[in-house]
Design an enzyme around this catalytic site. Sequence first.
Site, PDB file in Angstrom:
ATOM      1  N   TYR A   1      33.943  12.627  20.664  1.00  0.00           N
ATOM      2  CA  TYR A   1      33.011  11.671  20.059  1.00  0.00           C
ATOM      3  C   TYR A   1      31.923  12.413  19.267  1.00  0.00           C
ATOM      4  O   TYR A   1      31.682  12.125  18.083  1.00  0.00           O
ATOM      5  CB  TYR A   1      32.365  10.777  21.133  1.00  0.00           C
ATOM      6  CG  TYR A   1      31.181   9.998  20.602  1.00  0.00           C
ATOM      7  CD1 TYR A   1      31.356   8.934  19.724  1.00  0.00           C
ATOM      8  CD2 TYR A   1      29.869  10.354  20.943  1.00  0.00           C
ATOM      9  CE1 TYR A   1      30.275   8.242  19.202  1.00  0.00           C
ATOM     10  CE2 TYR A   1      28.783   9.670  20.433  1.00  0.00           C
ATOM     11  CZ  TYR A   1      28.977   8.619  19.557  1.00  0.00           C
ATOM     12  OH  TYR A   1      27.905   7.939  19.038  1.00  0.00           O
TER      13      TYR A   1
ATOM     14  N   SER B   1      24.361  10.897  15.994  1.00  0.00           N
ATOM     15  CA  SER B   1      24.037  10.858  17.417  1.00  0.00           C
ATOM     16  C   SER B   1      23.491  12.197  17.884  1.00  0.00           C
ATOM     17  O   SER B   1      23.894  13.264  17.369  1.00  0.00           O
ATOM     18  CB  SER B   1      25.322  10.540  18.202  1.00  0.00           C
ATOM     19  OG  SER B   1      25.115  10.763  19.573  1.00  0.00           O
TER      20      SER B   1
ATOM     21  N   ASP C   1      27.511  16.665  30.793  1.00  0.00           N
ATOM     22  CA  ASP C   1      26.155  16.102  30.758  1.00  0.00           C
ATOM     23  C   ASP C   1      25.134  17.232  30.689  1.00  0.00           C
ATOM     24  O   ASP C   1      24.961  17.973  31.659  1.00  0.00           O
ATOM     25  CB  ASP C   1      25.874  15.290  32.039  1.00  0.00           C
ATOM     26  CG  ASP C   1      26.258  13.833  31.894  1.00  0.00           C
ATOM     27  OD1 ASP C   1      26.504  13.386  30.757  1.00  0.00           O
ATOM     28  OD2 ASP C   1      26.299  13.143  32.934  1.00  0.00           O
TER      29      ASP C   1
ATOM     30  N   LYS D   1      31.098  12.520  15.078  1.00  0.00           N
ATOM     31  CA  LYS D   1      29.808  12.173  14.471  1.00  0.00           C
ATOM     32  C   LYS D   1      29.323  13.315  13.578  1.00  0.00           C
ATOM     33  O   LYS D   1      28.778  13.097  12.497  1.00  0.00           O
ATOM     34  CB  LYS D   1      28.782  11.875  15.569  1.00  0.00           C
ATOM     35  CG  LYS D   1      29.022  10.545  16.265  1.00  0.00           C
ATOM     36  CD  LYS D   1      28.476   9.415  15.430  1.00  0.00           C
ATOM     37  CE  LYS D   1      29.399   8.254  15.346  1.00  0.00           C
ATOM     38  NZ  LYS D   1      28.854   7.132  14.575  1.00  0.00           N
TER      39      LYS D   1
HETATM   40  N1  LIG Z   1      24.456   2.963  21.612  1.00  0.00           N
HETATM   41  C1  LIG Z   1      24.011   4.218  21.586  1.00  0.00           C
HETATM   42  O1  LIG Z   1      23.334   4.665  22.525  1.00  0.00           O
HETATM   43  C2  LIG Z   1      24.311   5.111  20.401  1.00  0.00           C
HETATM   44  C3  LIG Z   1      23.770   6.419  20.389  1.00  0.00           C
HETATM   45  C4  LIG Z   1      24.038   7.241  19.292  1.00  0.00           C
HETATM   46  C5  LIG Z   1      24.788   6.780  18.228  1.00  0.00           C
HETATM   47  N2  LIG Z   1      25.317   5.520  18.266  1.00  0.00           N
HETATM   48  C6  LIG Z   1      26.115   5.069  17.118  1.00  0.00           C
HETATM   49  O2  LIG Z   1      25.615   3.824  16.674  1.00  0.00           O
HETATM   50  C7  LIG Z   1      26.655   3.039  16.105  1.00  0.00           C
HETATM   51  C8  LIG Z   1      26.621   1.646  16.682  1.00  0.00           C
HETATM   52  O3  LIG Z   1      26.742   1.729  18.086  1.00  0.00           O
HETATM   53  P1  LIG Z   1      26.568   0.469  19.030  1.00  0.00           P
HETATM   54  O4  LIG Z   1      25.958   0.964  20.282  1.00  0.00           O
HETATM   55  O5  LIG Z   1      25.935  -0.645  18.306  1.00  0.00           O
HETATM   56  O6  LIG Z   1      28.111   0.152  19.326  1.00  0.00           O
HETATM   57  P2  LIG Z   1      28.935  -1.213  19.197  1.00  0.00           P
HETATM   58  O7  LIG Z   1      30.298  -0.938  19.738  1.00  0.00           O
HETATM   59  O8  LIG Z   1      28.173  -2.346  19.762  1.00  0.00           O
HETATM   60  O9  LIG Z   1      29.000  -1.393  17.619  1.00  0.00           O
HETATM   61  C9  LIG Z   1      30.005  -0.836  16.793  1.00  0.00           C
HETATM   62  C10 LIG Z   1      30.487  -1.934  15.870  1.00  0.00           C
HETATM   63  O10 LIG Z   1      31.447  -1.388  14.956  1.00  0.00           O
HETATM   64  C11 LIG Z   1      32.587  -2.245  14.911  1.00  0.00           C
HETATM   65  N3  LIG Z   1      33.741  -1.382  14.600  1.00  0.00           N
HETATM   66  C12 LIG Z   1      34.281  -0.408  15.371  1.00  0.00           C
HETATM   67  N4  LIG Z   1      35.326   0.165  14.736  1.00  0.00           N
HETATM   68  C13 LIG Z   1      35.442  -0.454  13.526  1.00  0.00           C
HETATM   69  C14 LIG Z   1      36.311  -0.313  12.410  1.00  0.00           C
HETATM   70  N5  LIG Z   1      37.311   0.595  12.413  1.00  0.00           N
HETATM   71  N6  LIG Z   1      36.139  -1.121  11.336  1.00  0.00           N
HETATM   72  C15 LIG Z   1      35.139  -2.037  11.312  1.00  0.00           C
HETATM   73  N7  LIG Z   1      34.280  -2.232  12.337  1.00  0.00           N
HETATM   74  C16 LIG Z   1      34.437  -1.443  13.435  1.00  0.00           C
HETATM   75  C17 LIG Z   1      32.665  -2.896  16.283  1.00  0.00           C
HETATM   76  O11 LIG Z   1      33.360  -4.127  16.306  1.00  0.00           O
HETATM   77  C18 LIG Z   1      31.178  -3.072  16.611  1.00  0.00           C
HETATM   78  O12 LIG Z   1      30.676  -4.315  16.151  1.00  0.00           O
HETATM   79  C19 LIG Z   1      27.950   3.816  16.342  1.00  0.00           C
HETATM   80  O13 LIG Z   1      28.274   4.505  15.144  1.00  0.00           O
HETATM   81  C20 LIG Z   1      27.573   4.801  17.433  1.00  0.00           C
HETATM   82  O14 LIG Z   1      28.342   5.967  17.351  1.00  0.00           O
HETATM   83  C21 LIG Z   1      25.095   4.682  19.326  1.00  0.00           C
END
Ligand SMILES: NC(=O)c1ccc[n+]([C@@H]2O[C@H](COP(=O)([O-])OP(=O)(O)OC[C@H]3O[C@@H](n4cnc5c(N)ncnc54)[C@H](O)[C@@H]3O)[C@@H](O)[C@H]2O)c1
Length: 321
Positions: free
Chosen positions: A141, A117, A282, A145
Amino acid sequence: MAWLITGGAGYIGSHVVSDFQGAGLSVVVLDDLSSGLAKRVPKDVPLVKLDIRNTDEVAKVMRENSIQGVVHLAAKKAVGESVEQPLMYYDQNVGGVISLLTAMAEANVYNLVYSSSAAVYGSPGVAHVNEASPNRPESPYGETKLIGEWLIKAQAAATELKAVSLRYFNVVGAGDETLGDTSVNNLVPLIFSALENASAPKVFGDDYPTADGTCIRDYIDVRDLSGAHVRAMQWLENSATDYEVFNVGRGVGVSVKEMMQVARKATNIEFEYEVVGRRPGDPAQLVGQVENAHRDLKWQAKFGVDEMVTSAWQAWRAAHD
Ligand SMILES: NC(=O)c1ccc[n+]([C@@H]2O[C@H](COP(=O)([O-])OP(=O)(O)OC[C@H]3O[C@@H](n4cnc5c(N)ncnc54)[C@H](O)[C@@H]3O)[C@@H](O)[C@H]2O)c1
């Protein structure tokens, strides 16, 4: 042979599943469904309901499905929640990476694409951050990461593992009405949620040192982002390098006030917003330099903010009507 997509029932993971299938690859989803939805996983894709920290079972899934590589998205992602529950975030996100790497070593799986991230940069104080910019995460968080990146880099140096960390910027949009972001942590879902409740979306601070006083971010369409995972997977297969980090954004800064205008157009609602105080942590501006991904991954974002917010609104309406 198949790729294991951890978190594949989540918002971004479900788009990655779709793009990997589109590239002709077999995929298996591993997800504990803590925030993910089983209905996001296509019927022809095996869904294993499992916590990533259950190392022995994860290794077993890898062996039984002849897994050749992993895209690791499973994690907790809410910055505010991580400030309130740091131990839970370290346990889930750092513990999750340790468990995954252990299982991969046990099952002889050597390819990994990791969801990192832009939160690893914190408040950079420069117009654009590149992959060599200092890492100063400002929340548990962001710390988890970054520690995930360190663990993966160290394991790649020590073993046959080859890995890529993708530092996502602000993800918006939906490839399909069923695949929208259902969480309300980010700006666009927060705007939609306020509109649904007939309240004014909030702007957190308009006294930042930016042109219109509001925070500037690099918004990336989830459809472009998921495509970057396919390119990262191909890069792993062809590169001699063990480990690399890439920013995945558009390299274009858009302010919160500008996004409010985009949202008015996309929703066709002439709403007013409410300016409230700044939120702690922020940064005024967080925009990526993305030339490395252009050059090495042969990847470039196609969608602009209007398309992102319009697709997000269609998915939001489909989920809430
Ligand atoms: N959405 C954003 O803007 C953003 C930005 C930067 C990084 N990320 C990263 O992208 C990834 C996905 O994010 P997202 O937005 O799709 O979130 P999300 O919550 O929709 O997806 C995360 C998924 O991981 C599963 N999960 C969580 N903990 C778990 C565990 N211990 N074991 C198995 N499954 C587990 C959840 O059920 C979910 O389906 C994450 O690693 C997040 O840190 C997201």
